[in-house]
Design a protein around this motif. Structure first.
Motif, PDB file in Angstrom:
ATOM      1  N   CYS A 115       0.850  -1.190   0.000  1.00 37.79           N
ATOM      2  CA  CYS A 115       0.000   0.000   0.000  1.00 37.79           C
ATOM      3  C   CYS A 115       0.887   1.243   0.000  1.00 37.79           C
ATOM      4  CB  CYS A 115      -0.918  -0.007   1.227  1.00 37.79           C
ATOM      5  SG  CYS A 115      -1.952   1.467   1.385  1.00 37.79           S
ATOM      6  N   VAL A 116       0.755   2.076  -1.036  1.00 40.39           N
ATOM      7  CA  VAL A 116       1.574   3.283  -1.126  1.00 40.39           C
ATOM      8  C   VAL A 116       0.840   4.508  -0.601  1.00 40.39           C
ATOM      9  CG1 VAL A 116       3.006   2.430  -3.013  1.00 40.39           C
ATOM     10  CG2 VAL A 116       0.891   3.658  -3.537  1.00 40.39           C
ATOM     11  N   ALA A 117      -0.490   4.455  -0.551  1.00 36.80           N
ATOM     12  CA  ALA A 117      -1.276   5.581  -0.054  1.00 36.80           C
ATOM     13  C   ALA A 117      -2.506   5.052   0.660  1.00 36.80           C
ATOM     14  CB  ALA A 117      -1.689   6.510  -1.189  1.00 36.80           C
ATOM     15  N   LEU A 118      -2.817   5.649   1.804  1.00 36.70           N
ATOM     16  CA  LEU A 118      -3.920   5.171   2.633  1.00 36.70           C
ATOM     17  C   LEU A 118      -4.816   6.334   3.022  1.00 36.70           C
ATOM     18  CD1 LEU A 118      -5.235   2.896   4.367  1.00 36.70           C
ATOM     19  CD2 LEU A 118      -3.705   3.617   6.220  1.00 36.70           C
ATOM     20  N   GLY A 119      -6.119   6.151   2.797  1.00 38.71           N
ATOM     21  CA  GLY A 119      -7.104   7.132   3.232  1.00 38.71           C
ATOM     22  C   GLY A 119      -8.057   6.519   4.241  1.00 38.71           C
ATOM     23  N   THR A 120      -8.916   7.354   4.794  1.00 34.76           N
ATOM     24  CA  THR A 120      -9.882   6.892   5.785  1.00 34.76           C
ATOM     25  C   THR A 120     -11.275   7.359   5.387  1.00 34.76           C
ATOM     26  OG1 THR A 120     -10.025   8.804   7.291  1.00 34.76           O
ATOM     27  CG2 THR A 120      -8.064   7.414   7.465  1.00 34.76           C
ATOM     28  N   SER A 121     -12.263   6.851   6.071  1.00 38.59           N
ATOM     29  CA  SER A 121     -13.619   7.353   5.904  1.00 38.59           C
ATOM     30  C   SER A 121     -13.738   8.692   6.629  1.00 38.59           C
ATOM     31  CB  SER A 121     -14.627   6.348   6.456  1.00 38.59           C
ATOM     32  OG  SER A 121     -14.531   5.126   5.742  1.00 38.59           O
ATOM     33  N   ILE A 122     -14.796   9.439   6.302  1.00 38.65           N
ATOM     34  CA  ILE A 122     -14.907  10.802   6.828  1.00 38.65           C
ATOM     35  C   ILE A 122     -16.294  11.082   7.406  1.00 38.65           C
ATOM     36  CG2 ILE A 122     -13.167  11.735   5.259  1.00 38.65           C
ATOM     37  CD1 ILE A 122     -15.455  12.845   3.548  1.00 38.65           C
ATOM     38  N   ILE A 123     -16.331  12.063   8.297  1.00 39.29           N
ATOM     39  CA  ILE A 123     -17.577  12.612   8.807  1.00 39.29           C
ATOM     40  C   ILE A 123     -17.725  14.008   8.216  1.00 39.29           C
ATOM     41  CG2 ILE A 123     -18.872  13.284  10.859  1.00 39.29           C
ATOM     42  CD1 ILE A 123     -17.007  11.361  12.444  1.00 39.29           C
ATOM     43  N   LYS A 124     -18.752  14.224   7.417  1.00 39.85           N
ATOM     44  CA  LYS A 124     -18.983  15.555   6.858  1.00 39.85           C
ATOM     45  C   LYS A 124     -19.657  16.426   7.904  1.00 39.85           C
ATOM     46  CE  LYS A 124     -19.151  15.122   1.842  1.00 39.85           C
ATOM     47  NZ  LYS A 124     -19.975  15.398   0.627  1.00 39.85           N
ATOM     48  N   VAL A 125     -19.129  17.636   8.071  1.00 39.70           N
ATOM     49  CA  VAL A 125     -19.716  18.579   9.017  1.00 39.70           C
ATOM     50  C   VAL A 125     -19.961  19.911   8.315  1.00 39.70           C
ATOM     51  CG1 VAL A 125     -18.574  17.476  10.973  1.00 39.70           C
ATOM     52  CG2 VAL A 125     -17.469  19.416   9.843  1.00 39.70           C
ATOM     53  N   ASP A 126     -20.835  20.735   8.879  1.00 42.91           N
ATOM     54  CA  ASP A 126     -21.113  22.031   8.280  1.00 42.91           C
ATOM     55  C   ASP A 126     -20.211  23.106   8.902  1.00 42.91           C
ATOM     56  OD1 ASP A 126     -22.196  22.637  10.777  1.00 42.91           O
ATOM     57  OD2 ASP A 126     -24.281  22.466  10.109  1.00 42.91           O
ATOM     58  N   GLU A 127     -20.491  24.362   8.579  1.00 43.70           N
ATOM     59  CA  GLU A 127     -19.646  25.454   9.052  1.00 43.70           C
ATOM     60  C   GLU A 127     -19.554  25.503  10.567  1.00 43.70           C
ATOM     61  OE1 GLU A 127     -21.257  28.973   7.334  1.00 43.70           O
ATOM     62  OE2 GLU A 127     -20.293  28.654   5.395  1.00 43.70           O
ATOM     63  N   ALA A 128     -20.647  25.133  11.247  1.00 40.96           N
ATOM     64  CA  ALA A 128     -20.677  25.176  12.705  1.00 40.96           C
ATOM     65  C   ALA A 128     -20.120  23.917  13.346  1.00 40.96           C
ATOM     66  CB  ALA A 128     -22.104  25.410  13.182  1.00 40.96           C
ATOM     67  N   GLY A 129     -19.763  22.926  12.523  1.00 40.76           N
ATOM     68  CA  GLY A 129     -19.230  21.675  13.049  1.00 40.76           C
ATOM     69  C   GLY A 129     -20.269  20.608  13.300  1.00 40.76           C
ATOM     70  N   ALA A 130     -21.518  20.859  12.924  1.00 40.06           N
ATOM     71  CA  ALA A 130     -22.574  19.862  13.113  1.00 40.06           C
ATOM     72  C   ALA A 130     -22.446  18.758  12.064  1.00 40.06           C
ATOM     73  CB  ALA A 130     -23.943  20.525  13.005  1.00 40.06           C
ATOM     74  N   GLU A 131     -22.594  17.522  12.503  1.00 37.80           N
ATOM     75  CA  GLU A 131     -22.460  16.389  11.590  1.00 37.80           C
ATOM     76  C   GLU A 131     -23.601  16.359  10.578  1.00 37.80           C
ATOM     77  OE1 GLU A 131     -22.587  11.518  11.800  1.00 37.80           O
ATOM     78  OE2 GLU A 131     -21.645  12.622  13.459  1.00 37.80           O
ATOM     79  N   ARG A 132     -23.252  16.130   9.309  1.00 41.54           N
ATOM     80  CA  ARG A 132     -24.234  16.069   8.232  1.00 41.54           C
ATOM     81  C   ARG A 132     -24.290  14.700   7.556  1.00 41.54           C
ATOM     82  NH1 ARG A 132     -27.631  19.628   9.823  1.00 41.54           N
ATOM     83  NH2 ARG A 132     -26.848  21.781   9.857  1.00 41.54           N
ATOM     84  N   ALA A 133     -23.174  13.997   7.523  1.00 49.92           N
ATOM     85  CA  ALA A 133     -23.165  12.683   6.858  1.00 49.92           C
ATOM     86  C   ALA A 133     -21.896  11.940   7.234  1.00 49.92           C
ATOM     87  CB  ALA A 133     -23.245  12.849   5.344  1.00 49.92           C
ATOM     88  N   ARG A 134     -21.963  10.625   7.075  1.00 48.15           N
ATOM     89  CA  ARG A 134     -20.783   9.776   7.253  1.00 48.15           C
ATOM     90  C   ARG A 134     -20.517   9.068   5.930  1.00 48.15           C
ATOM     91  NH1 ARG A 134     -20.288   7.423  13.345  1.00 48.15           N
ATOM     92  NH2 ARG A 134     -20.742   9.410  14.425  1.00 48.15           N
ATOM     93  N   ILE A 135     -19.298   9.229   5.418  1.00 49.16           N
ATOM     94  CA  ILE A 135     -18.944   8.697   4.106  1.00 49.16           C
ATOM     95  C   ILE A 135     -17.924   7.589   4.296  1.00 49.16           C
ATOM     96  CG2 ILE A 135     -18.163   9.226   1.782  1.00 49.16           C
ATOM     97  CD1 ILE A 135     -20.645  10.789   2.625  1.00 49.16           C
ATOM     98  N   SER A 136     -18.342   6.361   4.005  1.00 41.70           N
ATOM     99  CA  SER A 136     -17.457   5.207   4.174  1.00 41.70           C
ATOM    100  C   SER A 136     -16.703   4.912   2.893  1.00 41.70           C
ATOM    101  CB  SER A 136     -18.262   3.975   4.595  1.00 41.70           C
ATOM    102  OG  SER A 136     -18.893   4.187   5.837  1.00 41.70           O
TER     103      SER A 136
END
Length: 335
Positions: A115-136
């Motif tokens: 593996c030469v490059a590794l990414g992770t899943s993310i939590i999308k948040v808005d400007e205020a930091g409130a969670e909007r979605a989870r992207i696997s």
């Protein structure tokens, strides 16, 4: 000079005062501590540097580097030239890493030498930091000659890349506006594997700084150019003259025309262009002179024989995303 850290974190920032402290603290608070944080200020005109100076004084792992305006690609490549770590981690100025991000990524790369490059899943948040979605993460693969090409990437600010691999391919290239990561993943896939783990390890902020419609058009054209460049390499073709001309002129539509000539019958380049312009509701840009021209070209493609997978996908895109779908009141596909 001190012993090199295992991880070098490259964090470019330009006028990022609104969120930069949160981003930097999320790195300094990692459970894995063997890193240097190269914070590259790209000519900010706000108070970003003043905010960061106290943190740099408090923690020797943070190197605050101010320079002239280079743009994102130039700043990233400058960071790569300075990085001392075996692994290079990316971070953006408006996101926040979860505390175990580096610990998990380092352990994974140590255990997976292919593996030469590794990414992770993310939590999308808005400007205020409130969670909007989870992207696997999705299953990763690289099939540049598929229709459309499959170049599985990873969320850019979650990337941790082997520095030797990143340097061996020449770092980032300046030809692809807001699609430099698409090109990077394709070139990394040619020397190893790009993985994405399911762990949610980054809070990815979506806010009002989003690209405009015109910028999205340029981004789409750059995305297609990156795919065509990967195809050219796959077929053993030299596309450097096309890239050089596009950088000088800024005319990405002309570059795509040149790729169609270079690649020829090896791949349905024009069908690919139509497919993406229709899917992204940008049929009035390349390669269509008008909506009527789009319909005529899709019909012409459908009339060709043999009837292949490219034609089937193009027709499906035209039915689902074309002007007729708007008249029927169908919502745009966010992808």
């Amino acid at each position: 000079m001190s012993e090199p850290p295992h991880v070098s974190v490259i964090l470019p920032v330009y006028n990022g005062a609104a969120y930069i402290i949160e981003a930097v603290r999320s790195i300094l608070d990692q459970t894995y501590g063997d890193f240097e944080l190269l914070l590259l200020d790209d000519g900010s005109s706000d108070n970003t540097l003043a905010l960061l100076a106290p943190l740099a004084e408090q923690d020797g792992r943070l190197q605050l580097l101010a320079g002239p305006r280079r743009g994102l690609v130039g700043t990233l490549n400058h960071g790569i030239s300075l990085a001392r770590g075996s692994y290079i981690a990316r971070m953006d100025a408006d996101d926040a890493a979860l505390p175990q991000r580096f610990e998990i990524q380092v352990a994974y790369l140590n255990a997976h030498p292919d593996c030469v490059a590794l990414g992770t899943s993310i939590i999308k948040v808005d400007e205020a930091g409130a969670e909007r979605a989870r992207i696997s993460g999705r299953q990763q693969s690289f099939k540049p000659a598929a229709f459309p090409p499959v170049v599985s990437g990873i969320p850019h600010p979650t990337a941790m890349i082997r520095s030797a691999a990143l340097r061996s391919i020449g770092g980032y290239r300046p030809y692809f506006y807001n699609a430099e990561d698409r090109d990077l993943w394709a070139r990394l896939w040619q020397i190893g594997r790009v993985h994405q783990i399911p762990n949610l390890l980054l809070r990815y902020r979506v806010h009002g700084g989003s690209v405009t419609r015109q910028n999205r058009t340029q981004q789409l054209l750059s995305y297609m150019m990156a795919d065509m460049s990967a195809l050219a390499r796959y077929f053993g073709l030299d596309d450097q003259p096309i890239l050089d001309r596009s950088l000088q002129s800024g005319d990405k539509q002309a570059a795509l025309d040149a790729y169609a000539q270079l690649i020829g019958s090896r791949y349905p380049v024009n069908a690919y262009r139509m497919y993406h312009c229709i899917r992204n509701r940008m049929w009035l840009h390349a390669p269509f002179a008008s909506t009527a021209d789009m319909i005529a070209k899709v019909a012409g493609q459908a009339a060709r024989r043999p009837f292949d997978i490219a034609t089937l996908k193009l027709l499906a895109a035209a039915i689902r995303h074309g002007p007729a779908s708007q008249r029927l009141g169908r919502a745009p596909d966010p992808s």
